[in-house]
Write a protein that holds these residues in place. Structure first.
Motif, PDB file in Angstrom:
ATOM      1  N   ARG A  16      28.657  38.226  37.118  1.00 53.58           N
ATOM      2  CA  ARG A  16      28.012  39.018  36.053  1.00 53.58           C
ATOM      3  C   ARG A  16      27.962  40.494  36.434  1.00 53.58           C
ATOM      4  N   ILE A  17      27.670  40.748  37.732  1.00 60.06           N
ATOM      5  CA  ILE A  17      27.627  42.146  38.195  1.00 60.06           C
ATOM      6  C   ILE A  17      29.012  42.794  38.039  1.00 60.06           C
ATOM      7  N   ALA A  18      30.042  42.077  38.477  1.00 61.63           N
ATOM      8  CA  ALA A  18      31.402  42.640  38.417  1.00 61.63           C
ATOM      9  C   ALA A  18      31.802  42.931  36.971  1.00 61.63           C
ATOM     10  N   LEU A  19      31.500  42.009  36.072  1.00 61.09           N
ATOM     11  CA  LEU A  19      31.826  42.230  34.653  1.00 61.09           C
ATOM     12  C   LEU A  19      31.085  43.451  34.121  1.00 61.09           C
ATOM     13  N   ALA A  20      29.833  43.602  34.520  1.00 60.50           N
ATOM     14  CA  ALA A  20      29.039  44.744  34.050  1.00 60.50           C
ATOM     15  C   ALA A  20      29.568  46.046  34.652  1.00 60.50           C
ATOM     16  N   LEU A  21      29.929  46.030  35.943  1.00 59.31           N
ATOM     17  CA  LEU A  21      30.474  47.252  36.559  1.00 59.31           C
ATOM     18  C   LEU A  21      31.737  47.700  35.831  1.00 59.31           C
ATOM     19  N   LEU A  51      31.812  23.128  39.143  1.00 58.09           N
ATOM     20  CA  LEU A  51      30.972  24.180  39.698  1.00 58.09           C
ATOM     21  C   LEU A  51      30.954  25.358  38.731  1.00 58.09           C
ATOM     22  N   VAL A  52      29.947  26.192  38.868  1.00 62.31           N
ATOM     23  CA  VAL A  52      29.953  27.492  38.202  1.00 62.31           C
ATOM     24  C   VAL A  52      30.040  28.543  39.288  1.00 62.31           C
ATOM     25  N   PRO A  53      30.477  29.748  38.983  1.00 60.14           N
ATOM     26  CA  PRO A  53      30.942  30.241  37.701  1.00 60.14           C
ATOM     27  C   PRO A  53      32.396  29.863  37.436  1.00 60.14           C
ATOM     28  N   LEU A  54      32.761  29.982  36.174  1.00 65.15           N
ATOM     29  CA  LEU A  54      34.148  29.782  35.745  1.00 65.15           C
ATOM     30  C   LEU A  54      34.413  30.780  34.622  1.00 65.15           C
ATOM     31  N   LEU A  55      35.544  31.451  34.722  1.00 63.94           N
ATOM     32  CA  LEU A  55      35.907  32.437  33.702  1.00 63.94           C
ATOM     33  C   LEU A  55      37.098  31.931  32.913  1.00 63.94           C
ATOM     34  N   ARG A  56      36.973  31.936  31.579  1.00 61.00           N
ATOM     35  CA  ARG A  56      38.114  31.590  30.725  1.00 61.00           C
ATOM     36  C   ARG A  56      38.564  32.864  30.034  1.00 61.00           C
ATOM     37  N   ASP A  57      39.815  33.227  30.274  1.00 66.20           N
ATOM     38  CA  ASP A  57      40.354  34.480  29.739  1.00 66.20           C
ATOM     39  C   ASP A  57      41.693  34.139  29.105  1.00 66.20           C
ATOM     40  N   GLY A  58      41.686  33.880  27.788  1.00 69.10           N
ATOM     41  CA  GLY A  58      42.906  33.408  27.139  1.00 69.10           C
ATOM     42  C   GLY A  58      43.287  32.071  27.755  1.00 69.10           C
ATOM     43  N   ASP A  59      44.520  31.964  28.232  1.00 62.71           N
ATOM     44  CA  ASP A  59      44.983  30.723  28.839  1.00 62.71           C
ATOM     45  C   ASP A  59      44.519  30.552  30.280  1.00 62.71           C
ATOM     46  N   ALA A  60      44.085  31.627  30.888  1.00 57.69           N
ATOM     47  CA  ALA A  60      43.713  31.559  32.308  1.00 57.69           C
ATOM     48  C   ALA A  60      42.299  31.005  32.474  1.00 57.69           C
ATOM     49  N   VAL A  61      42.190  30.019  33.366  1.00 59.46           N
ATOM     50  CA  VAL A  61      40.891  29.472  33.743  1.00 59.46           C
ATOM     51  C   VAL A  61      40.726  29.775  35.230  1.00 59.46           C
ATOM     52  N   VAL A  62      39.767  30.620  35.540  1.00 61.64           N
ATOM     53  CA  VAL A  62      39.619  31.057  36.930  1.00 61.64           C
ATOM     54  C   VAL A  62      38.280  30.587  37.479  1.00 61.64           C
ATOM     55  N   THR A  63      38.332  29.973  38.650  1.00 60.78           N
ATOM     56  CA  THR A  63      37.113  29.520  39.312  1.00 60.78           C
ATOM     57  C   THR A  63      36.917  30.280  40.612  1.00 60.78           C
ATOM     58  N   GLN A  64      35.813  30.021  41.245  1.00 67.05           N
ATOM     59  CA  GLN A  64      35.422  30.635  42.519  1.00 67.05           C
ATOM     60  C   GLN A  64      35.113  32.130  42.305  1.00 67.05           C
ATOM     61  N   SER A  65      33.881  32.481  42.517  1.00 66.56           N
ATOM     62  CA  SER A  65      33.419  33.834  42.188  1.00 66.56           C
ATOM     63  C   SER A  65      34.284  34.943  42.803  1.00 66.56           C
ATOM     64  N   LEU A  66      34.694  34.786  44.057  1.00 69.29           N
ATOM     65  CA  LEU A  66      35.474  35.861  44.682  1.00 69.29           C
ATOM     66  C   LEU A  66      36.864  35.961  44.039  1.00 69.29           C
ATOM     67  N   ALA A  67      37.431  34.832  43.699  1.00 70.58           N
ATOM     68  CA  ALA A  67      38.736  34.845  43.030  1.00 70.58           C
ATOM     69  C   ALA A  67      38.607  35.433  41.634  1.00 70.58           C
ATOM     70  N   ILE A  68      37.491  35.153  40.955  1.00 64.40           N
ATOM     71  CA  ILE A  68      37.267  35.711  39.618  1.00 64.40           C
ATOM     72  C   ILE A  68      37.156  37.237  39.699  1.00 64.40           C
ATOM     73  N   ILE A  69      36.418  37.720  40.684  1.00 62.45           N
ATOM     74  CA  ILE A  69      36.231  39.175  40.792  1.00 62.45           C
ATOM     75  C   ILE A  69      37.558  39.864  41.144  1.00 62.45           C
ATOM     76  N   GLU A  70      38.341  39.253  42.022  1.00 64.70           N
ATOM     77  CA  GLU A  70      39.664  39.842  42.337  1.00 64.70           C
ATOM     78  C   GLU A  70      40.550  39.832  41.086  1.00 64.70           C
ATOM     79  N   LEU A  72      39.521  39.963  37.942  1.00 66.94           N
ATOM     80  CA  LEU A  72      39.043  41.035  37.056  1.00 66.94           C
ATOM     81  C   LEU A  72      39.514  42.389  37.554  1.00 66.94           C
ATOM     82  N   ASP A  73      39.520  42.557  38.879  1.00 70.82           N
ATOM     83  CA  ASP A  73      39.928  43.847  39.446  1.00 70.82           C
ATOM     84  C   ASP A  73      41.422  44.087  39.223  1.00 70.82           C
ATOM     85  N   GLU A  74      42.205  43.022  39.187  1.00 69.14           N
ATOM     86  CA  GLU A  74      43.643  43.180  38.948  1.00 69.14           C
ATOM     87  C   GLU A  74      43.954  43.382  37.473  1.00 69.14           C
TER      88      GLU A  74
END
Lengths: 211, 211
Positions: A16-21, A51-70, A72-74
């Motif tokens: 949530r912090i990363a999305l807000a930043l 487990l949570v968190p999980l991010l769904r972005d179009g077709d991409a389903v991303v799990t693991q908070s650190l992988a999600i933040i990376e 988002l950064d990419e």
């Protein structure tokens, strides 16, 4: 984008912090871990790990908070959550992992449940366990921050490391941990909490927060 | 480059595999965790966390196995250990973290020591604890591999996820875990072990290996 998360989950708060930043909008999907909603069929169909968190972005389903933040950064590079140089990136990732691998896995809900329900540990021992890993783990982070003091964990702007540090401090307070032995950590925590990206995504301010 | 590591440490083995996949030379520095060499002053001066592995590359000191592997991938891009697309990178990182955050931290030496020495857990309970997290954690990995079968964890070449998977299987065997419930995981493991980068860096083949 949809974020499946739980207000009290530290790993959810990191994202949530990363999305807000990054100033990104998303649909908040609450998954109530204490009510075991992560095991319901509708969620298991989305999440292999339940487990949570999980991010769904179009077709991409991303799990693991650190992988999600990376991720988002990419996909949304501004503002960057990792430094530009390889050594700096490594330091930020290592700080994040010092918490995400060495502290948090030992104190999350399912682990504490197993200690009490399966291994029949007394509540007092469970709390001693949690405090031990949090207090010693934060000491490791402290030594690194003290070796190279900056406004945030690394440099003048928030990074992945700050996204991971802040939720861990809330968790430490929940277990009544000592925190006076980690002054650099606490200074960075206070600095972060003055920013809306950290304050506005606080567990207590989530749509699924309970009194 | 110098790699401070311990032959039996799973996190150290991950980095040895990555260095071998990239064909990089390094000086092997043994730190004997069972003899607590990580707490000696000479090592504490290098490592804030008193943990292995640690990579020293010129002025850069990099800790945390996943951060080290990402650093190697950025500074020595060929062959890549992460896919080219953001969604693929996220999937590989998440698989690595499913092991590095959800399984391994619960079963490393210092955690098992604390369970036995401080919380007075019986050996049998300690082993039940270890097996529980390994067996259920690998199930999560299995579901993801089964959903998108490939030669390795992701695609036709080894990635960060394979560097993390292989050491976890050795660890699972040490605890006599069930592994017949994770056939995709075991297929990938066997595929990896046929490659010199995985076989030649096996704990038993390290300079500090003990009989």
């Amino acid at each position: 984008m949809e974020l499946f998360n739980y207000y009290r989950s530290s790993a959810s708060y990191r994202v949530r912090i990363a999305l807000a930043l990054k100033g990104l909008d998303y649909d908040y999907r609450a998954v109530h871990l204490r009510r075991n909603e992560q095991f319901q069929e509708s969620y298991a169909a989305v999440s292999a790990a339940r487990l949570v968190p999980l991010l769904r972005d179009g077709d991409a389903v991303v799990t693991q908070s650190l992988a999600i933040i990376e991720y988002l950064d990419e996909t949304h590079p501004e503002p960057p959550l990792l430094p530009a140089d390889a050594a700096g990136r490594a330091r930020v990732r290592a700080l994040a992992l010092d918490i995400a691998c060495e502290i948090h896995p030992l104190n999350n809900l399912r682990v504490l449940r197993f200690l009490v329900h399966d291994l029949k540990l007394a509540d007092e021992d469970k709390n001693r366990w949690a405090r031990h890993w949090i207090e010693t783990g934060l000491e490791t982070v402290e030594r690194q921050l003290a070796a190279r003091p900056a406004v945030f964990c690394h440099g003048e702007t928030p990074t992945l490391a700050d996204c991971v540090l802040v939720p861990q401090i809330l968790n430490a307070r929940r277990f009544d941990c000592r925190l006076d032995h980690v002054p650099q950590v606490m200074r960075v925590f206070e600095t972060c909490m003055r920013l809306p990206a950290f304050a506005d995504t606080h567990p207590e301010r989530c749509p699924d927060a309970e009194p």
